[in-house]
Design an enzyme around this catalytic site. Structure first.
Site, short mmCIF file in Angstrom:
data_model
loop_
_atom_site.label_atom_id
_atom_site.label_comp_id
_atom_site.label_asym_id
_atom_site.label_seq_id
_atom_site.Cartn_x
_atom_site.Cartn_y
_atom_site.Cartn_z
N ARG A 1 -26.11 7.43 -1.09
CA ARG A 1 -25.90 6.98 0.29
C ARG A 1 -26.60 5.66 0.57
O ARG A 1 -26.12 4.83 1.34
CB ARG A 1 -26.37 8.07 1.26
CG ARG A 1 -25.54 9.34 1.18
CD ARG A 1 -26.11 10.47 2.02
NE ARG A 1 -25.36 11.70 1.81
CZ ARG A 1 -24.28 12.06 2.48
NH1 ARG A 1 -23.81 11.26 3.43
NH2 ARG A 1 -23.66 13.19 2.22
N GLY B 1 -34.26 13.30 -10.02
CA GLY B 1 -33.32 13.91 -9.08
C GLY B 1 -32.15 14.53 -9.79
O GLY B 1 -32.21 14.86 -10.99
N ASN B 2 -31.04 14.68 -9.08
CA ASN B 2 -29.87 15.36 -9.64
C ASN B 2 -29.33 14.68 -10.89
O ASN B 2 -29.05 15.34 -11.90
CB ASN B 2 -28.76 15.42 -8.59
CG ASN B 2 -29.03 16.46 -7.52
OD1 ASN B 2 -29.79 17.39 -7.73
ND2 ASN B 2 -28.40 16.30 -6.37
N GLY C 1 -29.81 8.63 -2.97
CA GLY C 1 -29.60 7.42 -3.76
C GLY C 1 -28.19 6.87 -3.59
O GLY C 1 -28.00 5.66 -3.39
N GLY D 1 -26.18 12.24 -2.87
CA GLY D 1 -27.57 12.37 -2.47
C GLY D 1 -28.09 11.10 -1.82
O GLY D 1 -27.34 10.15 -1.56
N ASN E 1 -26.90 3.33 -1.50
CA ASN E 1 -26.32 2.26 -2.31
C ASN E 1 -24.82 2.08 -2.07
O ASN E 1 -24.11 1.58 -2.94
CB ASN E 1 -26.55 2.55 -3.80
CG ASN E 1 -27.99 2.36 -4.20
OD1 ASN E 1 -28.59 1.33 -3.93
ND2 ASN E 1 -28.57 3.36 -4.85
N CYS F 1 -19.97 5.56 -10.36
CA CYS F 1 -19.11 6.70 -10.72
C CYS F 1 -17.64 6.31 -10.57
O CYS F 1 -16.81 6.62 -11.43
CB CYS F 1 -19.45 7.91 -9.87
SG CYS F 1 -19.26 7.68 -8.08
#
Length: 314
Positions: free
Chosen positions: A166, A12-13, A164, A162, A168, A129
């Site tokens: 959302r 993914g991203n 993932g 994305g 988590n 992040c």
């Protein structure tokens, strides 16, 4: 000595941005494989065009690739639940895992703060992040005075969150709060994430509040210098990381709810340290506003580069 080969699970991203960063680098790392589960994903297609071995059969497909034995490092950019399964599947093969999910199986690592302590860990966790952006600030304050309480608010563009991310959200808050204490050194930590729907999308912004006892003006100036130095350390591997304004240190008024925020037995602090950050992405693959994703891939790459350099004897 030849470069250390690394594989990325998750096309993914985040995984694709990490691949682009690795291919652009001139260090001791080499792309060994890109792993996904969707044969139509852009990440796998891009990797294939760039000559990177690919599989859409997940971790089992990775294990079955001809060059699997030559891969030393595996990045996992999937989800917390998927990483738990992936780590168990890869455990017999002795690979070094760098976990970009909130699974937190291995120790939390924030490169500017504690990378040297965990160079031998088989599985390191890159926190979140928000953790990568704010924990260095908490640690910077903490190396001057004890941090009784630290609260961080990470605001990211909704478009950069994305499936993932959302999925988590709960893991984000739990993992980041725990890492604020374990890595940042705060006696108690709290994390909040905000998905900002603004158009055009805003770049990542983070706010850090630390409650401390710092009655001496010289100590307060030392705190500011420590935060500024730590900001420069993070910016060395995340160029878009910067202070939004000067560090603020203010007295805590009598009606401040500090007592309700502190860990049991803590001394009521005298000052609040407020730090305002922003993280602009490098736009290697993701938009510049996606600093939240860029700081994760940049931090993970920093860990892998250090491991590879160590293997090469540097």
């Amino acid at each position: 000595m030849s470069a250390t080969k690394a594989a990325i699970i998750g096309s993914g991203n985040i995984g694709t941005d990490l691949m682009i960063k690795m291919l652009r680098g001139a260090g001791h790392l080499q792309m060994g494989a890109m792993v996904g589960i969707d044969p139509a994903s852009d990440g796998l297609a891009r990797a294939s065009r760039l000559g990177v071995p690919v599989t859409h059969e997940g971790v089992d497909g990775l294990i079955g690739l001809p060059g699997f034995d030559e891969i030393d490092i595996v990045f996992d950019a999937t989800s917390a639940a998927a990483h738990t399964a992936n780590a168990a599947r890869l455990a017999p093969f002795g690979k070094r895992l760098i976990d970009l999910t909130p699974a937190a199986i291995g120790p939390y690592v924030v490169p500017a703060v504690n990378l040297d302590e965990h160079l031998d860990a088989p599985n390191v966790n890159m926190v979140t992040c928000g953790g990568q952006a704010t924990i260095p600030v908490v640690a910077a304050v903490g190396r001057v005075v004890p941090v009784e309480y630290a609260e961080i608010v990470a605001s990211i563009a909704s478009k950069s969150a994305g499936p993932g991310t959302r999925a988590n959200i709960d893991e984000f808050t739990e993992t980041t709060s725990a890492a604020i204490e374990r890595v940042g050194g705060a006696r108690r930590g709290k994390a909040i994430i905000i998905l900002n729907p603004a158009e055009p999308p805003l770049i990542m912004r983070d706010t850090v509040f630390c409650l401390v006892t710092a009655p001496d003006p010289d100590v307060r100036e030392e705190i500011k210098r420590s935060v500024e130095a730590m900001t420069a350390d993070v910016a060395a591997y995340v160029p878009g990381y910067r202070l939004k304004q000067e560090v603020q240190i203010t007295e805590i008024p009598a009606d401040h709810p500090a007592d309700t925020l502190l860990a049991d037995g803590a001394t009521r602090p005298t000052h609040q340290v407020s730090v305002f950050l922003e993280v602009e992405g490098a736009a290697h693959y993701l938009p510049a506003y996606a600093g939240n994703l860029d700081i994760m891939t940049s931090a993970a790459l920093r860990v892998a580069e250090r491991l590879a350099a160590r293997k090469a004897g540097h």
